[in-house]
Design a protein around this motif. Structure first.
Motif, PDB file in Angstrom:
ATOM      1  N   HIS A 141      89.611  55.425  80.539  1.00 12.42           N
ATOM      2  CA  HIS A 141      90.307  56.460  81.317  1.00 12.42           C
ATOM      3  C   HIS A 141      91.162  55.824  82.408  1.00 12.42           C
ATOM      4  O   HIS A 141      92.312  56.225  82.618  1.00 12.42           O
ATOM      5  N   GLU A 142      90.597  54.838  83.098  1.00 16.16           N
ATOM      6  CA  GLU A 142      91.380  54.069  84.074  1.00 16.16           C
ATOM      7  C   GLU A 142      92.026  52.910  83.315  1.00 16.16           C
ATOM      8  O   GLU A 142      91.479  51.817  83.210  1.00 16.16           O
ATOM      9  N   LYS A 143      93.199  53.159  82.783  1.00 17.70           N
ATOM     10  CA  LYS A 143      93.822  52.206  81.862  1.00 17.70           C
ATOM     11  C   LYS A 143      94.127  50.863  82.521  1.00 17.70           C
ATOM     12  O   LYS A 143      93.976  49.804  81.911  1.00 17.70           O
ATOM     13  N   ALA A 144      94.554  50.903  83.769  1.00 16.52           N
ATOM     14  CA  ALA A 144      94.860  49.651  84.470  1.00 16.52           C
ATOM     15  C   ALA A 144      93.606  48.792  84.608  1.00 16.52           C
ATOM     16  O   ALA A 144      93.678  47.556  84.540  1.00 16.52           O
ATOM     17  N   CYS A 155      95.912  54.103  73.909  1.00 19.57           N
ATOM     18  CA  CYS A 155      97.340  54.333  73.647  1.00 19.57           C
ATOM     19  C   CYS A 155      97.645  55.714  73.085  1.00 19.57           C
ATOM     20  O   CYS A 155      98.818  56.087  72.979  1.00 19.57           O
ATOM     21  N   THR A 156      96.632  56.461  72.723  1.00 18.78           N
ATOM     22  CA  THR A 156      96.891  57.772  72.132  1.00 18.78           C
ATOM     23  C   THR A 156      97.488  58.749  73.141  1.00 18.78           C
ATOM     24  O   THR A 156      98.168  59.698  72.759  1.00 18.78           O
ATOM     25  N   ALA A 157      97.231  58.523  74.422  1.00 14.77           N
ATOM     26  CA  ALA A 157      97.803  59.399  75.457  1.00 14.77           C
ATOM     27  C   ALA A 157      98.095  58.559  76.693  1.00 14.77           C
ATOM     28  O   ALA A 157      97.175  58.125  77.376  1.00 14.77           O
ATOM     29  N   VAL A 158      99.380  58.321  76.954  1.00 14.94           N
ATOM     30  CA  VAL A 158      99.760  57.497  78.105  1.00 14.94           C
ATOM     31  C   VAL A 158     100.890  58.162  78.882  1.00 14.94           C
ATOM     32  O   VAL A 158     101.704  58.890  78.326  1.00 14.94           O
ATOM     33  N   ALA A 210     103.958  55.346  83.721  1.00 13.36           N
ATOM     34  CA  ALA A 210     103.474  54.149  84.417  1.00 13.36           C
ATOM     35  C   ALA A 210     102.538  53.343  83.523  1.00 13.36           C
ATOM     36  O   ALA A 210     102.508  52.105  83.584  1.00 13.36           O
ATOM     37  N   GLU A 211     101.781  54.044  82.686  1.00 12.14           N
ATOM     38  CA  GLU A 211     100.852  53.360  81.787  1.00 12.14           C
ATOM     39  C   GLU A 211     101.601  52.670  80.648  1.00 12.14           C
ATOM     40  O   GLU A 211     101.179  51.617  80.167  1.00 12.14           O
ATOM     41  N   GLU A 212     102.717  53.255  80.224  1.00 14.12           N
ATOM     42  CA  GLU A 212     103.561  52.583  79.234  1.00 14.12           C
ATOM     43  C   GLU A 212     104.059  51.257  79.789  1.00 14.12           C
ATOM     44  O   GLU A 212     104.049  50.235  79.101  1.00 14.12           O
ATOM     45  N   ARG A 260     100.683  44.760  67.488  1.00 15.19           N
ATOM     46  CA  ARG A 260     100.586  45.567  66.267  1.00 15.19           C
ATOM     47  C   ARG A 260      99.752  46.818  66.501  1.00 15.19           C
ATOM     48  O   ARG A 260     100.072  47.897  65.992  1.00 15.19           O
ATOM     49  N   GLU A 261      98.671  46.684  67.266  1.00 14.02           N
ATOM     50  CA  GLU A 261      97.815  47.848  67.504  1.00 14.02           C
ATOM     51  C   GLU A 261      98.537  48.899  68.335  1.00 14.02           C
ATOM     52  O   GLU A 261      98.460  50.097  68.050  1.00 14.02           O
ATOM     53  N   ILE A 262      99.241  48.460  69.359  1.00 14.80           N
ATOM     54  CA  ILE A 262      99.978  49.406  70.202  1.00 14.80           C
ATOM     55  C   ILE A 262     101.055  50.113  69.387  1.00 14.80           C
ATOM     56  O   ILE A 262     101.188  51.345  69.435  1.00 14.80           O
ATOM     57  N   CYS A 263     101.819  49.348  68.619  1.00 18.13           N
ATOM     58  CA  CYS A 263     102.905  49.941  67.828  1.00 18.13           C
ATOM     59  C   CYS A 263     102.371  50.876  66.749  1.00 18.13           C
ATOM     60  O   CYS A 263     102.970  51.920  66.467  1.00 18.13           O
ATOM     61  N   ALA A 264     101.249  50.520  66.140  1.00 19.38           N
ATOM     62  CA  ALA A 264     100.669  51.362  65.089  1.00 19.38           C
ATOM     63  C   ALA A 264     100.101  52.656  65.653  1.00 19.38           C
ATOM     64  O   ALA A 264     100.066  53.683  64.968  1.00 19.38           O
ATOM     65  N   THR A 265      99.665  52.619  66.911  1.00 18.01           N
ATOM     66  CA  THR A 265      99.034  53.794  67.516  1.00 18.01           C
ATOM     67  C   THR A 265     100.046  54.755  68.116  1.00 18.01           C
ATOM     68  O   THR A 265      99.960  55.968  67.925  1.00 18.01           O
ATOM     69  N   ASN A 266     101.014  54.211  68.842  1.00 15.67           N
ATOM     70  CA  ASN A 266     101.940  55.080  69.583  1.00 15.67           C
ATOM     71  C   ASN A 266     103.303  54.395  69.689  1.00 15.67           C
ATOM     72  O   ASN A 266     103.524  53.542  70.552  1.00 15.67           O
ATOM     73  N   GLY A 267     104.211  54.801  68.813  1.00 15.03           N
ATOM     74  CA  GLY A 267     105.538  54.199  68.784  1.00 15.03           C
ATOM     75  C   GLY A 267     106.375  54.488  70.013  1.00 15.03           C
ATOM     76  O   GLY A 267     107.406  53.843  70.230  1.00 15.03           O
ATOM     77  N   ALA A 268     105.941  55.431  70.838  1.00 15.32           N
ATOM     78  CA  ALA A 268     106.702  55.760  72.047  1.00 15.32           C
ATOM     79  C   ALA A 268     106.561  54.688  73.124  1.00 15.32           C
ATOM     80  O   ALA A 268     107.349  54.651  74.066  1.00 15.32           O
ATOM     81  N   ILE A 269     105.579  53.818  72.985  1.00 17.34           N
ATOM     82  CA  ILE A 269     105.324  52.826  74.038  1.00 17.34           C
ATOM     83  C   ILE A 269     106.279  51.639  73.917  1.00 17.34           C
ATOM     84  O   ILE A 269     106.997  51.302  74.860  1.00 17.34           O
TER      85      ILE A 269
END
Length: 369
Positions: A202-205, A234-237, A240-242, A273-282
């Motif tokens: 939850h606290e991504k940082a 990465c499913t919900a960012v 600032a988290e991006e 790869r994990e970030i891109c596969a999960t959420n292309g908006a990042i």
């Protein structure tokens, strides 16, 4: 009157969800000191049963017996673990009470800390085997009863239990297993384990900071679960988290360039790869990220760093099993410094060879430089 309450206490210990709980609570509230001691002793002498956790919660509310006092009065390790399992599934205020009195610098607190850690360790191991082994997410349920510092402490304990150790910590193995792990973990997306992980990231940082610290210190940690936590995160960012995630990956790329270590390149590719596969908006698609990071790296690295990075990518190829990623690597143009184009051509040729080796014999490969 006290004998009636002792009898009622014993009856409630042996059953779940008995009616007239408020009446029972009111009777406890009006007990004198000696009467409270009699009820306390009656509970301590009674064997643990299906209603014990609920009764203990009521006794704690009325300052008759606390969860920590009860747990510390026991000698049987098996019984303690059985009770802790019940608290992790039902009475979360009792769990929160134990957390409040653990992790302090005194003998009793240290005993509680050991008990809690063993309970968490056992349950996390069970959740890895069966993501729905318990009916509720105890971290979510208990956090309303914990101060922020206590909650952070418990989250750190769980992060370490999930991640630290030799299990699935080899980047070489992870490169070949990432797709399998991803499918396996995605099957757990609606599970109690996933809900627990939602709380942990939850606290991504904080999670990225912990991960970066372990990477910097070359700690062995489970890449399977590190990647799954990253997926859940990465499913919900937010914006600032991006930026946080982009900076994390940029830092990994810089580490590859600066150190020339294969392990750093493997981590870079795994997390990107994990970030891109999960959420292309990042960071965009993996193809877009690879083009910007590797395809155009000549503009941000020195010639010798470019050569070293291409050599690392080439040396990694025998471990690559992700056809989609390999197709990206074979297709995306890499702008090379003067007299370095042979490194790129050699790499692309070997990419095609690896793709041909992995693809079924009846499939043809059509790739352009």
């Amino acid at each position: 009157m006290v004998q009636h309450i002792v009898k009622e206490t014993r009856r409630r210990i042996g059953m779940q969800e008995l009616p007239y709980e408020e009446e029972y609570r009111a009777q406890l509230k009006h007990l004198g000191c000696k009467e409270k001691e009699i009820v306390r002793e009656a509970f301590l002498r009674h064997e643990w049963n299906v209603g014990s956790a609920r009764v203990l919660n009521l006794l704690q509310d009325e300052h008759i017996l606390t969860a920590s006092e009860y747990i510390l009065s026991l000698d049987s390790t098996e019984l303690i673990q059985q009770i802790m399992n019940d608290l992790l599934e039902t009475e979360f205020t009792l769990l929160a009470h134990l957390v409040k009195y653990a992790f302090q610098d005194n003998v009793h607190s240290q005993s509680l800390t050991t008990i809690l850690r063993e309970s968490f360790r056992s349950l996390v191991a069970d959740l890895k085997e069966n993501p729905n082994v318990i009916p509720r997410n105890y971290l979510h349920a208990a956090k309303a009863h914990l101060r922020p510092a206590e909650l952070e402490m418990i989250k750190n304990e769980h992060l370490q239990l999930l991640l630290l150790g030799q299990e699935q910590s080899d980047p070489e193995i992870a490169i070949g297993c990432q797709q399998i792990w991803r499918e396996e973990m995605r099957a757990a997306d609606a599970s109690i384990l996933c809900g627990l992980i939602v709380e942990l990231v939850h606290e991504k940082a904080h999670y990225i900071g912990v991960l970066q610290d372990w990477i910097d210190k070359s700690c062995a940690f489970s890449l399977k679960y590190a990647l799954y936590l990253l997926h859940v995160m990465c499913t919900a960012v937010q914006n600032a988290e991006e930026r946080l995630l982009k900076d994390f990956v940029k830092g990994l790329f810089r580490a590859v360039v600066d150190t020339g270590l294969m392990s750093k390149l493997q981590l870079l590719l795994l997390f990107a790869r994990e970030i891109c596969a999960t959420n292309g908006a990042i960071m965009g698609t993996y193809s877009a990220w690879y083009k910007q990071t590797i395809g155009e790296m000549r503009y941000v690295v020195k010639r010798d760093e470019f050569i070293r990075t291409m050599e690392l990518l080439t040396a990694l190829l025998p471990l690559e099993t992700d056809l989609e990623a390999l197709n990206v690597h074979a297709s995306i143009a890499i702008s090379a410094p003067a007299k370095c184009n042979d490194y790129v051509l050699n790499y692309k040729q070997l990419c095609r060879a690896q793709i041909a080796q992995l693809k079924p014999a009846d499939e043809t490969i059509v790739l352009e430089d």
